[in-house]
Write a protein that holds these residues in place. Structure first.
Motif, mmCIF file in Angstrom:
data_model
loop_
_atom_site.group_PDB
_atom_site.id
_atom_site.type_symbol
_atom_site.label_atom_id
_atom_site.label_comp_id
_atom_site.label_asym_id
_atom_site.label_seq_id
_atom_site.Cartn_x
_atom_site.Cartn_y
_atom_site.Cartn_z
ATOM 1 N N SER A 1 0.671 -1.650 0.339
ATOM 2 C CA SER A 1 -0.327 -0.069 0.160
ATOM 3 C C SER A 1 0.759 1.031 -0.340
ATOM 4 O O SER A 1 1.376 1.422 0.977
ATOM 5 C CB SER A 1 -0.710 0.115 1.221
ATOM 6 N N ARG A 2 0.909 2.389 -1.130
ATOM 7 C CA ARG A 2 1.769 2.824 -1.059
ATOM 8 C C ARG A 2 1.262 4.094 -0.495
ATOM 9 O O ARG A 2 1.306 5.484 -0.079
ATOM 10 C CB ARG A 2 1.928 3.579 -2.933
ATOM 11 N N HIS A 3 -0.043 4.019 0.377
ATOM 12 C CA HIS A 3 0.375 5.148 1.486
ATOM 13 C C HIS A 3 0.344 5.631 2.684
ATOM 14 O O HIS A 3 0.852 6.332 3.750
ATOM 15 C CB HIS A 3 -1.122 4.620 2.153
ATOM 16 N N PHE A 4 1.625 4.042 2.541
ATOM 17 C CA PHE A 4 2.593 3.937 3.463
ATOM 18 C C PHE A 4 3.737 4.523 3.176
ATOM 19 O O PHE A 4 4.824 4.909 4.083
ATOM 20 C CB PHE A 4 3.453 2.255 4.206
ATOM 21 N N GLY A 5 3.818 5.311 1.536
ATOM 22 C CA GLY A 5 4.871 5.333 1.730
ATOM 23 C C GLY A 5 5.759 5.004 0.529
ATOM 24 O O GLY A 5 5.601 4.584 -0.370
ATOM 25 N N ARG A 6 6.585 5.386 -0.068
ATOM 26 C CA ARG A 6 7.331 4.685 -1.097
ATOM 27 C C ARG A 6 8.444 3.769 -0.759
ATOM 28 O O ARG A 6 9.272 3.616 0.141
ATOM 29 C CB ARG A 6 8.211 5.661 -1.924
ATOM 30 N N VAL A 7 8.737 2.692 -1.275
ATOM 31 C CA VAL A 7 9.336 1.135 -1.126
ATOM 32 C C VAL A 7 11.390 1.384 -1.909
ATOM 33 O O VAL A 7 11.398 2.544 -2.506
ATOM 34 C CB VAL A 7 8.857 0.215 -2.309
ATOM 35 N N SER A 8 11.795 1.273 -0.423
ATOM 36 C CA SER A 8 13.328 1.500 -0.690
ATOM 37 C C SER A 8 14.321 0.182 0.291
ATOM 38 O O SER A 8 13.147 -0.607 1.185
ATOM 39 C CB SER A 8 13.105 2.793 0.194
ATOM 40 N N HIS A 9 15.162 0.298 0.390
ATOM 41 C CA HIS A 9 15.797 -0.011 1.243
ATOM 42 C C HIS A 9 14.949 -0.171 2.473
ATOM 43 O O HIS A 9 15.443 -1.452 3.489
ATOM 44 C CB HIS A 9 17.352 0.257 1.109
ATOM 45 N N LYS A 10 13.865 0.924 3.127
ATOM 46 C CA LYS A 10 13.552 -0.041 4.992
ATOM 47 C C LYS A 10 12.376 -0.505 4.602
ATOM 48 O O LYS A 10 12.981 -1.416 5.300
ATOM 49 C CB LYS A 10 13.257 1.788 4.585
ATOM 50 N N ALA A 11 12.333 -1.065 3.457
ATOM 51 C CA ALA A 11 11.805 -2.684 3.295
ATOM 52 C C ALA A 11 12.257 -3.431 3.506
ATOM 53 O O ALA A 11 11.318 -4.106 4.656
ATOM 54 C CB ALA A 11 10.896 -2.574 1.652
ATOM 55 N N ASP A 12 13.013 -3.970 3.700
ATOM 56 C CA ASP A 12 14.312 -5.056 4.158
ATOM 57 C C ASP A 12 14.647 -4.637 5.452
ATOM 58 O O ASP A 12 14.399 -5.802 6.506
ATOM 59 C CB ASP A 12 16.176 -4.831 2.945
ATOM 60 N N VAL A 13 14.427 -3.868 5.805
ATOM 61 C CA VAL A 13 14.512 -3.011 7.178
ATOM 62 C C VAL A 13 13.934 -3.876 8.312
ATOM 63 O O VAL A 13 13.659 -3.542 9.690
ATOM 64 C CB VAL A 13 15.016 -1.622 7.567
ATOM 65 N N TYR A 14 12.406 -3.232 7.813
ATOM 66 C CA TYR A 14 10.771 -3.624 8.280
ATOM 67 C C TYR A 14 11.339 -5.278 8.406
ATOM 68 O O TYR A 14 10.395 -6.182 9.364
ATOM 69 C CB TYR A 14 9.267 -3.418 7.500
ATOM 70 N N SER A 15 11.365 -6.130 7.294
ATOM 71 C CA SER A 15 11.193 -7.293 7.072
ATOM 72 C C SER A 15 12.221 -8.530 8.398
ATOM 73 O O SER A 15 12.093 -9.122 8.840
ATOM 74 C CB SER A 15 11.582 -7.977 5.666
ATOM 75 N N TYR A 16 13.723 -7.657 8.400
ATOM 76 C CA TYR A 16 14.541 -7.841 9.144
ATOM 77 C C TYR A 16 14.268 -7.908 11.219
ATOM 78 O O TYR A 16 14.112 -8.345 12.013
ATOM 79 C CB TYR A 16 15.319 -7.053 9.467
ATOM 80 N N GLY A 17 12.952 -6.642 11.151
ATOM 81 C CA GLY A 17 12.274 -6.473 12.459
ATOM 82 C C GLY A 17 12.093 -7.455 12.721
ATOM 83 O O GLY A 17 12.066 -7.846 13.971
#
Length: 648
Positions: A509-525
């Motif tokens: 959902s792009r309502h939460f922002g643009r997709v970047s390396h931070k997506a991997d950070v979320y999965s890591y968390g």
């Protein structure tokens, strides 16, 4: 405006392709098609100087390089025996072959019957071979224990054995006359100690390498031609006609392109020309660091596309193996390590004795071509202690396999889930868990910042974290990864990708922002939280809804500074490690990507003091919002869609 640019670019491409192809494809030389590389079903593609009886014309190769197909394998006859060609290394004029006896599984005693000799052949030995001598029907064994007792060719009175050539002199006091016959069989050299642990059949199955003299074929192939030989004279068969060495004539193609450019100028006009020039400049700039990204559109993904990619990037890729070689490495897929979404994984052993894990991709899974090529394209660009190494690959028709370094401790998933189910005594100490968490973060930091091309993994989860014998973690499975130039940090995707429970909110959902390396950070968390949850005292199944509530409950415990209720905490240091991992993971799963730390900051937090960490805001969405997201129709992409790069 963007649509106008795209149309202009497409017009340019179509006209150029049409103008080039109309002159060159009206009449294709039949010799060019006759000498295309072909295979016997299994094994490598065969081309000049070899030629396959009944599949090639004899002029497609040299007379002494005739190959026949037997049992689906390419076979050459040398010294009264048949030898299966397992690999052909056209780049250095050599090929790997093995006695066909070892391919006959109905033969209970696959021993060589004739002396091997290259006399009268166009071949030469490579430097990496040794001779194994077989002595048959001997009246007695020598006093010294022979290397191999060939029991299957022995009886009460007639004994058979085999020794390496350097050991023959050690048997000088033994009368060779007591043996009825002997033959030599070359095998690829290696670690003799490990070879002595094998039986003689496995040693023969290693095969050996022969070479042939240099020729002009590499130049012909590079120019798009197929090599052949007419009246014992080398010929380069091209789509238009025969050439002496290469297909390059240059002038005709250049003239056609000039005409096409003139047509573009007349039809499109000066304004569109400027647009096209800008697009070409942009295209070249992007592809200078990332040329492979435009292959991956499902509508155009064919075996020809993949072969083109493998040919263009061959020097950057790991070794290519034939399917028959894959079967040899895995002992015909005897030792199954596990099953993944794209296929089964088997344990194998290379010629040098290294253990490997071979992922055999499902032939029936439509998207495995995309997963395969994405994996090869991305992981071949990496070299890091926390990234699993791709040793080799196989791409042979519908047969596709990936060969990785072998990880003795398997995946992190096994240890997390075993902790919760209590099925085994496998348990990770908090110190080890912290080491694993830091190692995974370092691997991600390398992918995000250390590679020439940035790699966003998009499928970080316990199943894709492998552990070596020292529990050093290695990130694996790059089938959903995206590659982007180093200066770019945002990507756009047509569909969500990843595994439910680990996908960052902005991915679907792009309502939460643009997709970047931070997506991997979320999965890591989420991964680190799952490691922690594996230590939870309550005996809930990993398949119940506790995953939805655990972040909330552990957050409240930290907020109240109470007992966090986790197993294995035996010291104050364990307590600090546990709290640090929880705080870091909660920072990583913030709903807004800009609120998450970059992965290098994550490493600093994990290696720093607990006292320096602040309590983050409660990071998750409301239960109602999470329910809406979970119930919405989301296509989790197992296909590697095209990666349209967006600048920040």
């Amino acid at each position: 405006m963007h649509l106008k640019f795209n149309k202009s670019f497409h017009i340019l491409v179509i006209i150029i392709i049409f103008s080039v192809s109309t002159d060159e494809t009206l009449s294709i030389d039949p010799n060019f098609e006759a000498c295309m590389p072909r295979n016997c079903g299994n094994g490598p593609n065969i081309s000049y100087p070899f030629w396959i009886t009944n599949l090639h014309e004899s002029y497609c190769g040299q007379p002494d390089f005739e190959v026949t197909c037997y049992g689906g394998n390419p076979v050459v006859a040398i010294s009264d025996d048949d030898y299966v060609i397992e690999e052909v290394f056209y780049a250095n004029n050599s090929f790997l072959l093995a006695n066909s006896m070892v391919y006959d599984f109905e033969n209970t005693c696959p021993i060589p019957l004739h002396n091997f000799s290259i006399e009268g052949t166009p071949y030469n030995y490579s430097l990496s071979y040794v001779d194994l001598f077989f002595f048959y029907n001997c009246s007695t064994y020598p006093i010294k224990e022979p290397t191999y007792r060939v029991v299957c060719a022995s009886n009460d009175t007639d004994l058979s054995f085999a020794v390496f050539h350097k050991e023959v002199l050690e048997y000088e006091n033994y009368s060779i006359d007591s043996c009825n016959s002997w033959v030599n069989a070359p095998v690829e050299s290696g670690d003799i100690t490990k070879m002595l642990e094998m039986n003689f059949t496995d040693v023969l199955r290693r095969g050996f390498v022969l070479q042939w003299s240099e020729d002009y074929c590499s130049d012909c192939n590079r120019s798009g031609g197929n090599c052949g030989s007419i009246n014992n004279k080398f010929t380069c068969f091209c789509s238009d006609k025969q050439h002496s060495k290469t297909c390059d004539d240059g002038g005709k193609k250049q003239l056609t392109l000039k005409v096409a450019i003139v047509v573009i100028l007349i039809v499109v006009g000066a304004t569109i020309l400027v647009t096209c020039a800008s697009l070409i400049f942009w295209f070249r700039k992007k592809t200078s660091t990332y040329k492979s990204i435009f292959f991956w559109r499902k509508s155009t993904m064919t075996n020809d596309n993949v072969e083109a990619f493998l040919k263009i990037n061959g020097s950057l890729l790991p070794q290519r193996y034939s399917y028959s070689r894959i079967k040899t490495i895995t002992n015909s897929f005897q030792d199954k390590l596990g099953k993944g979404g794209y296929g089964d994984v088997y344990k194998g052993k290379l010629l040098d004795g290294r253990l490997v894990a071979v992922k055999l991709l499902n032939e029936t899974k439509g998207s495995n071509v995309e997963e395969f090529i994405n994996e090869v394209a991305s992981i071949s660009r990496t070299s890091h202690v926390n990234i699993v190494s791709l040793v080799g690959y196989c791409f042979e028709g519908c047969k596709r396999a990936l060969i990785y370094e072998y990880m003795p401790n398997g995946s992190l998933e096994k240890f997390i889930y075993n902790n919760k189910s209590q099925e085994t005594n496998d348990d990770l100490e908090w110190k080890t868990m912290h080491k694993i968490a830091v190692g995974i973060a370092r691997g991600l930091e390398y992918l995000h910042r250390g590679c020439t091309t940035r790699i966003f993994h998009f499928d970080i989860k316990p199943h894709n974290i492998l552990l070596d014998e020292d529990f050093c973690p290695k990130i694996s499975d790059f089938g959903l990864a995206k590659l982007c130039p180093k200066k770019e940090s945002m990507v756009s995707m047509l569909h969500a990708r990843g595994t439910i429970g680990y996908i960052a909110p902005e991915v679907f959902s792009r309502h939460f922002g643009r997709v970047s390396h931070k997506a991997d950070v979320y999965s890591y968390g989420m991964l680190v939280l799952e490691m922690v949850q594996g230590k939870e005292n309550i005996g809930q199944s990993v398949e119940d809804t506790s995953n939805l509530y655990f972040p909330h409950s552990i957050y409240k415990k930290l907020e109240c500074d109470g007992d966090i209720g986790l197993q294995g905490i035996e010291s104050e240091e364990d307590e600090k490690v546990a709290r640090k991992m929880i705080l870091v993971s909660l920072c990583c799963i913030q709903a807004n990507p800009s609120d998450r730390p970059a992965i290098n900051k994550v490493i600093e937090m994990l290696e720093g003091n607990l006292e320096s960490l602040q309590m983050p805001p409660e990071p998750f969405l409301s239960l109602r919002s999470r329910t809406l997201i979970a119930s919405s129709t989301i296509q989790i992409s197992e296909e590697n869609k095209s990666c349209e790069i967006e600048s920040m």
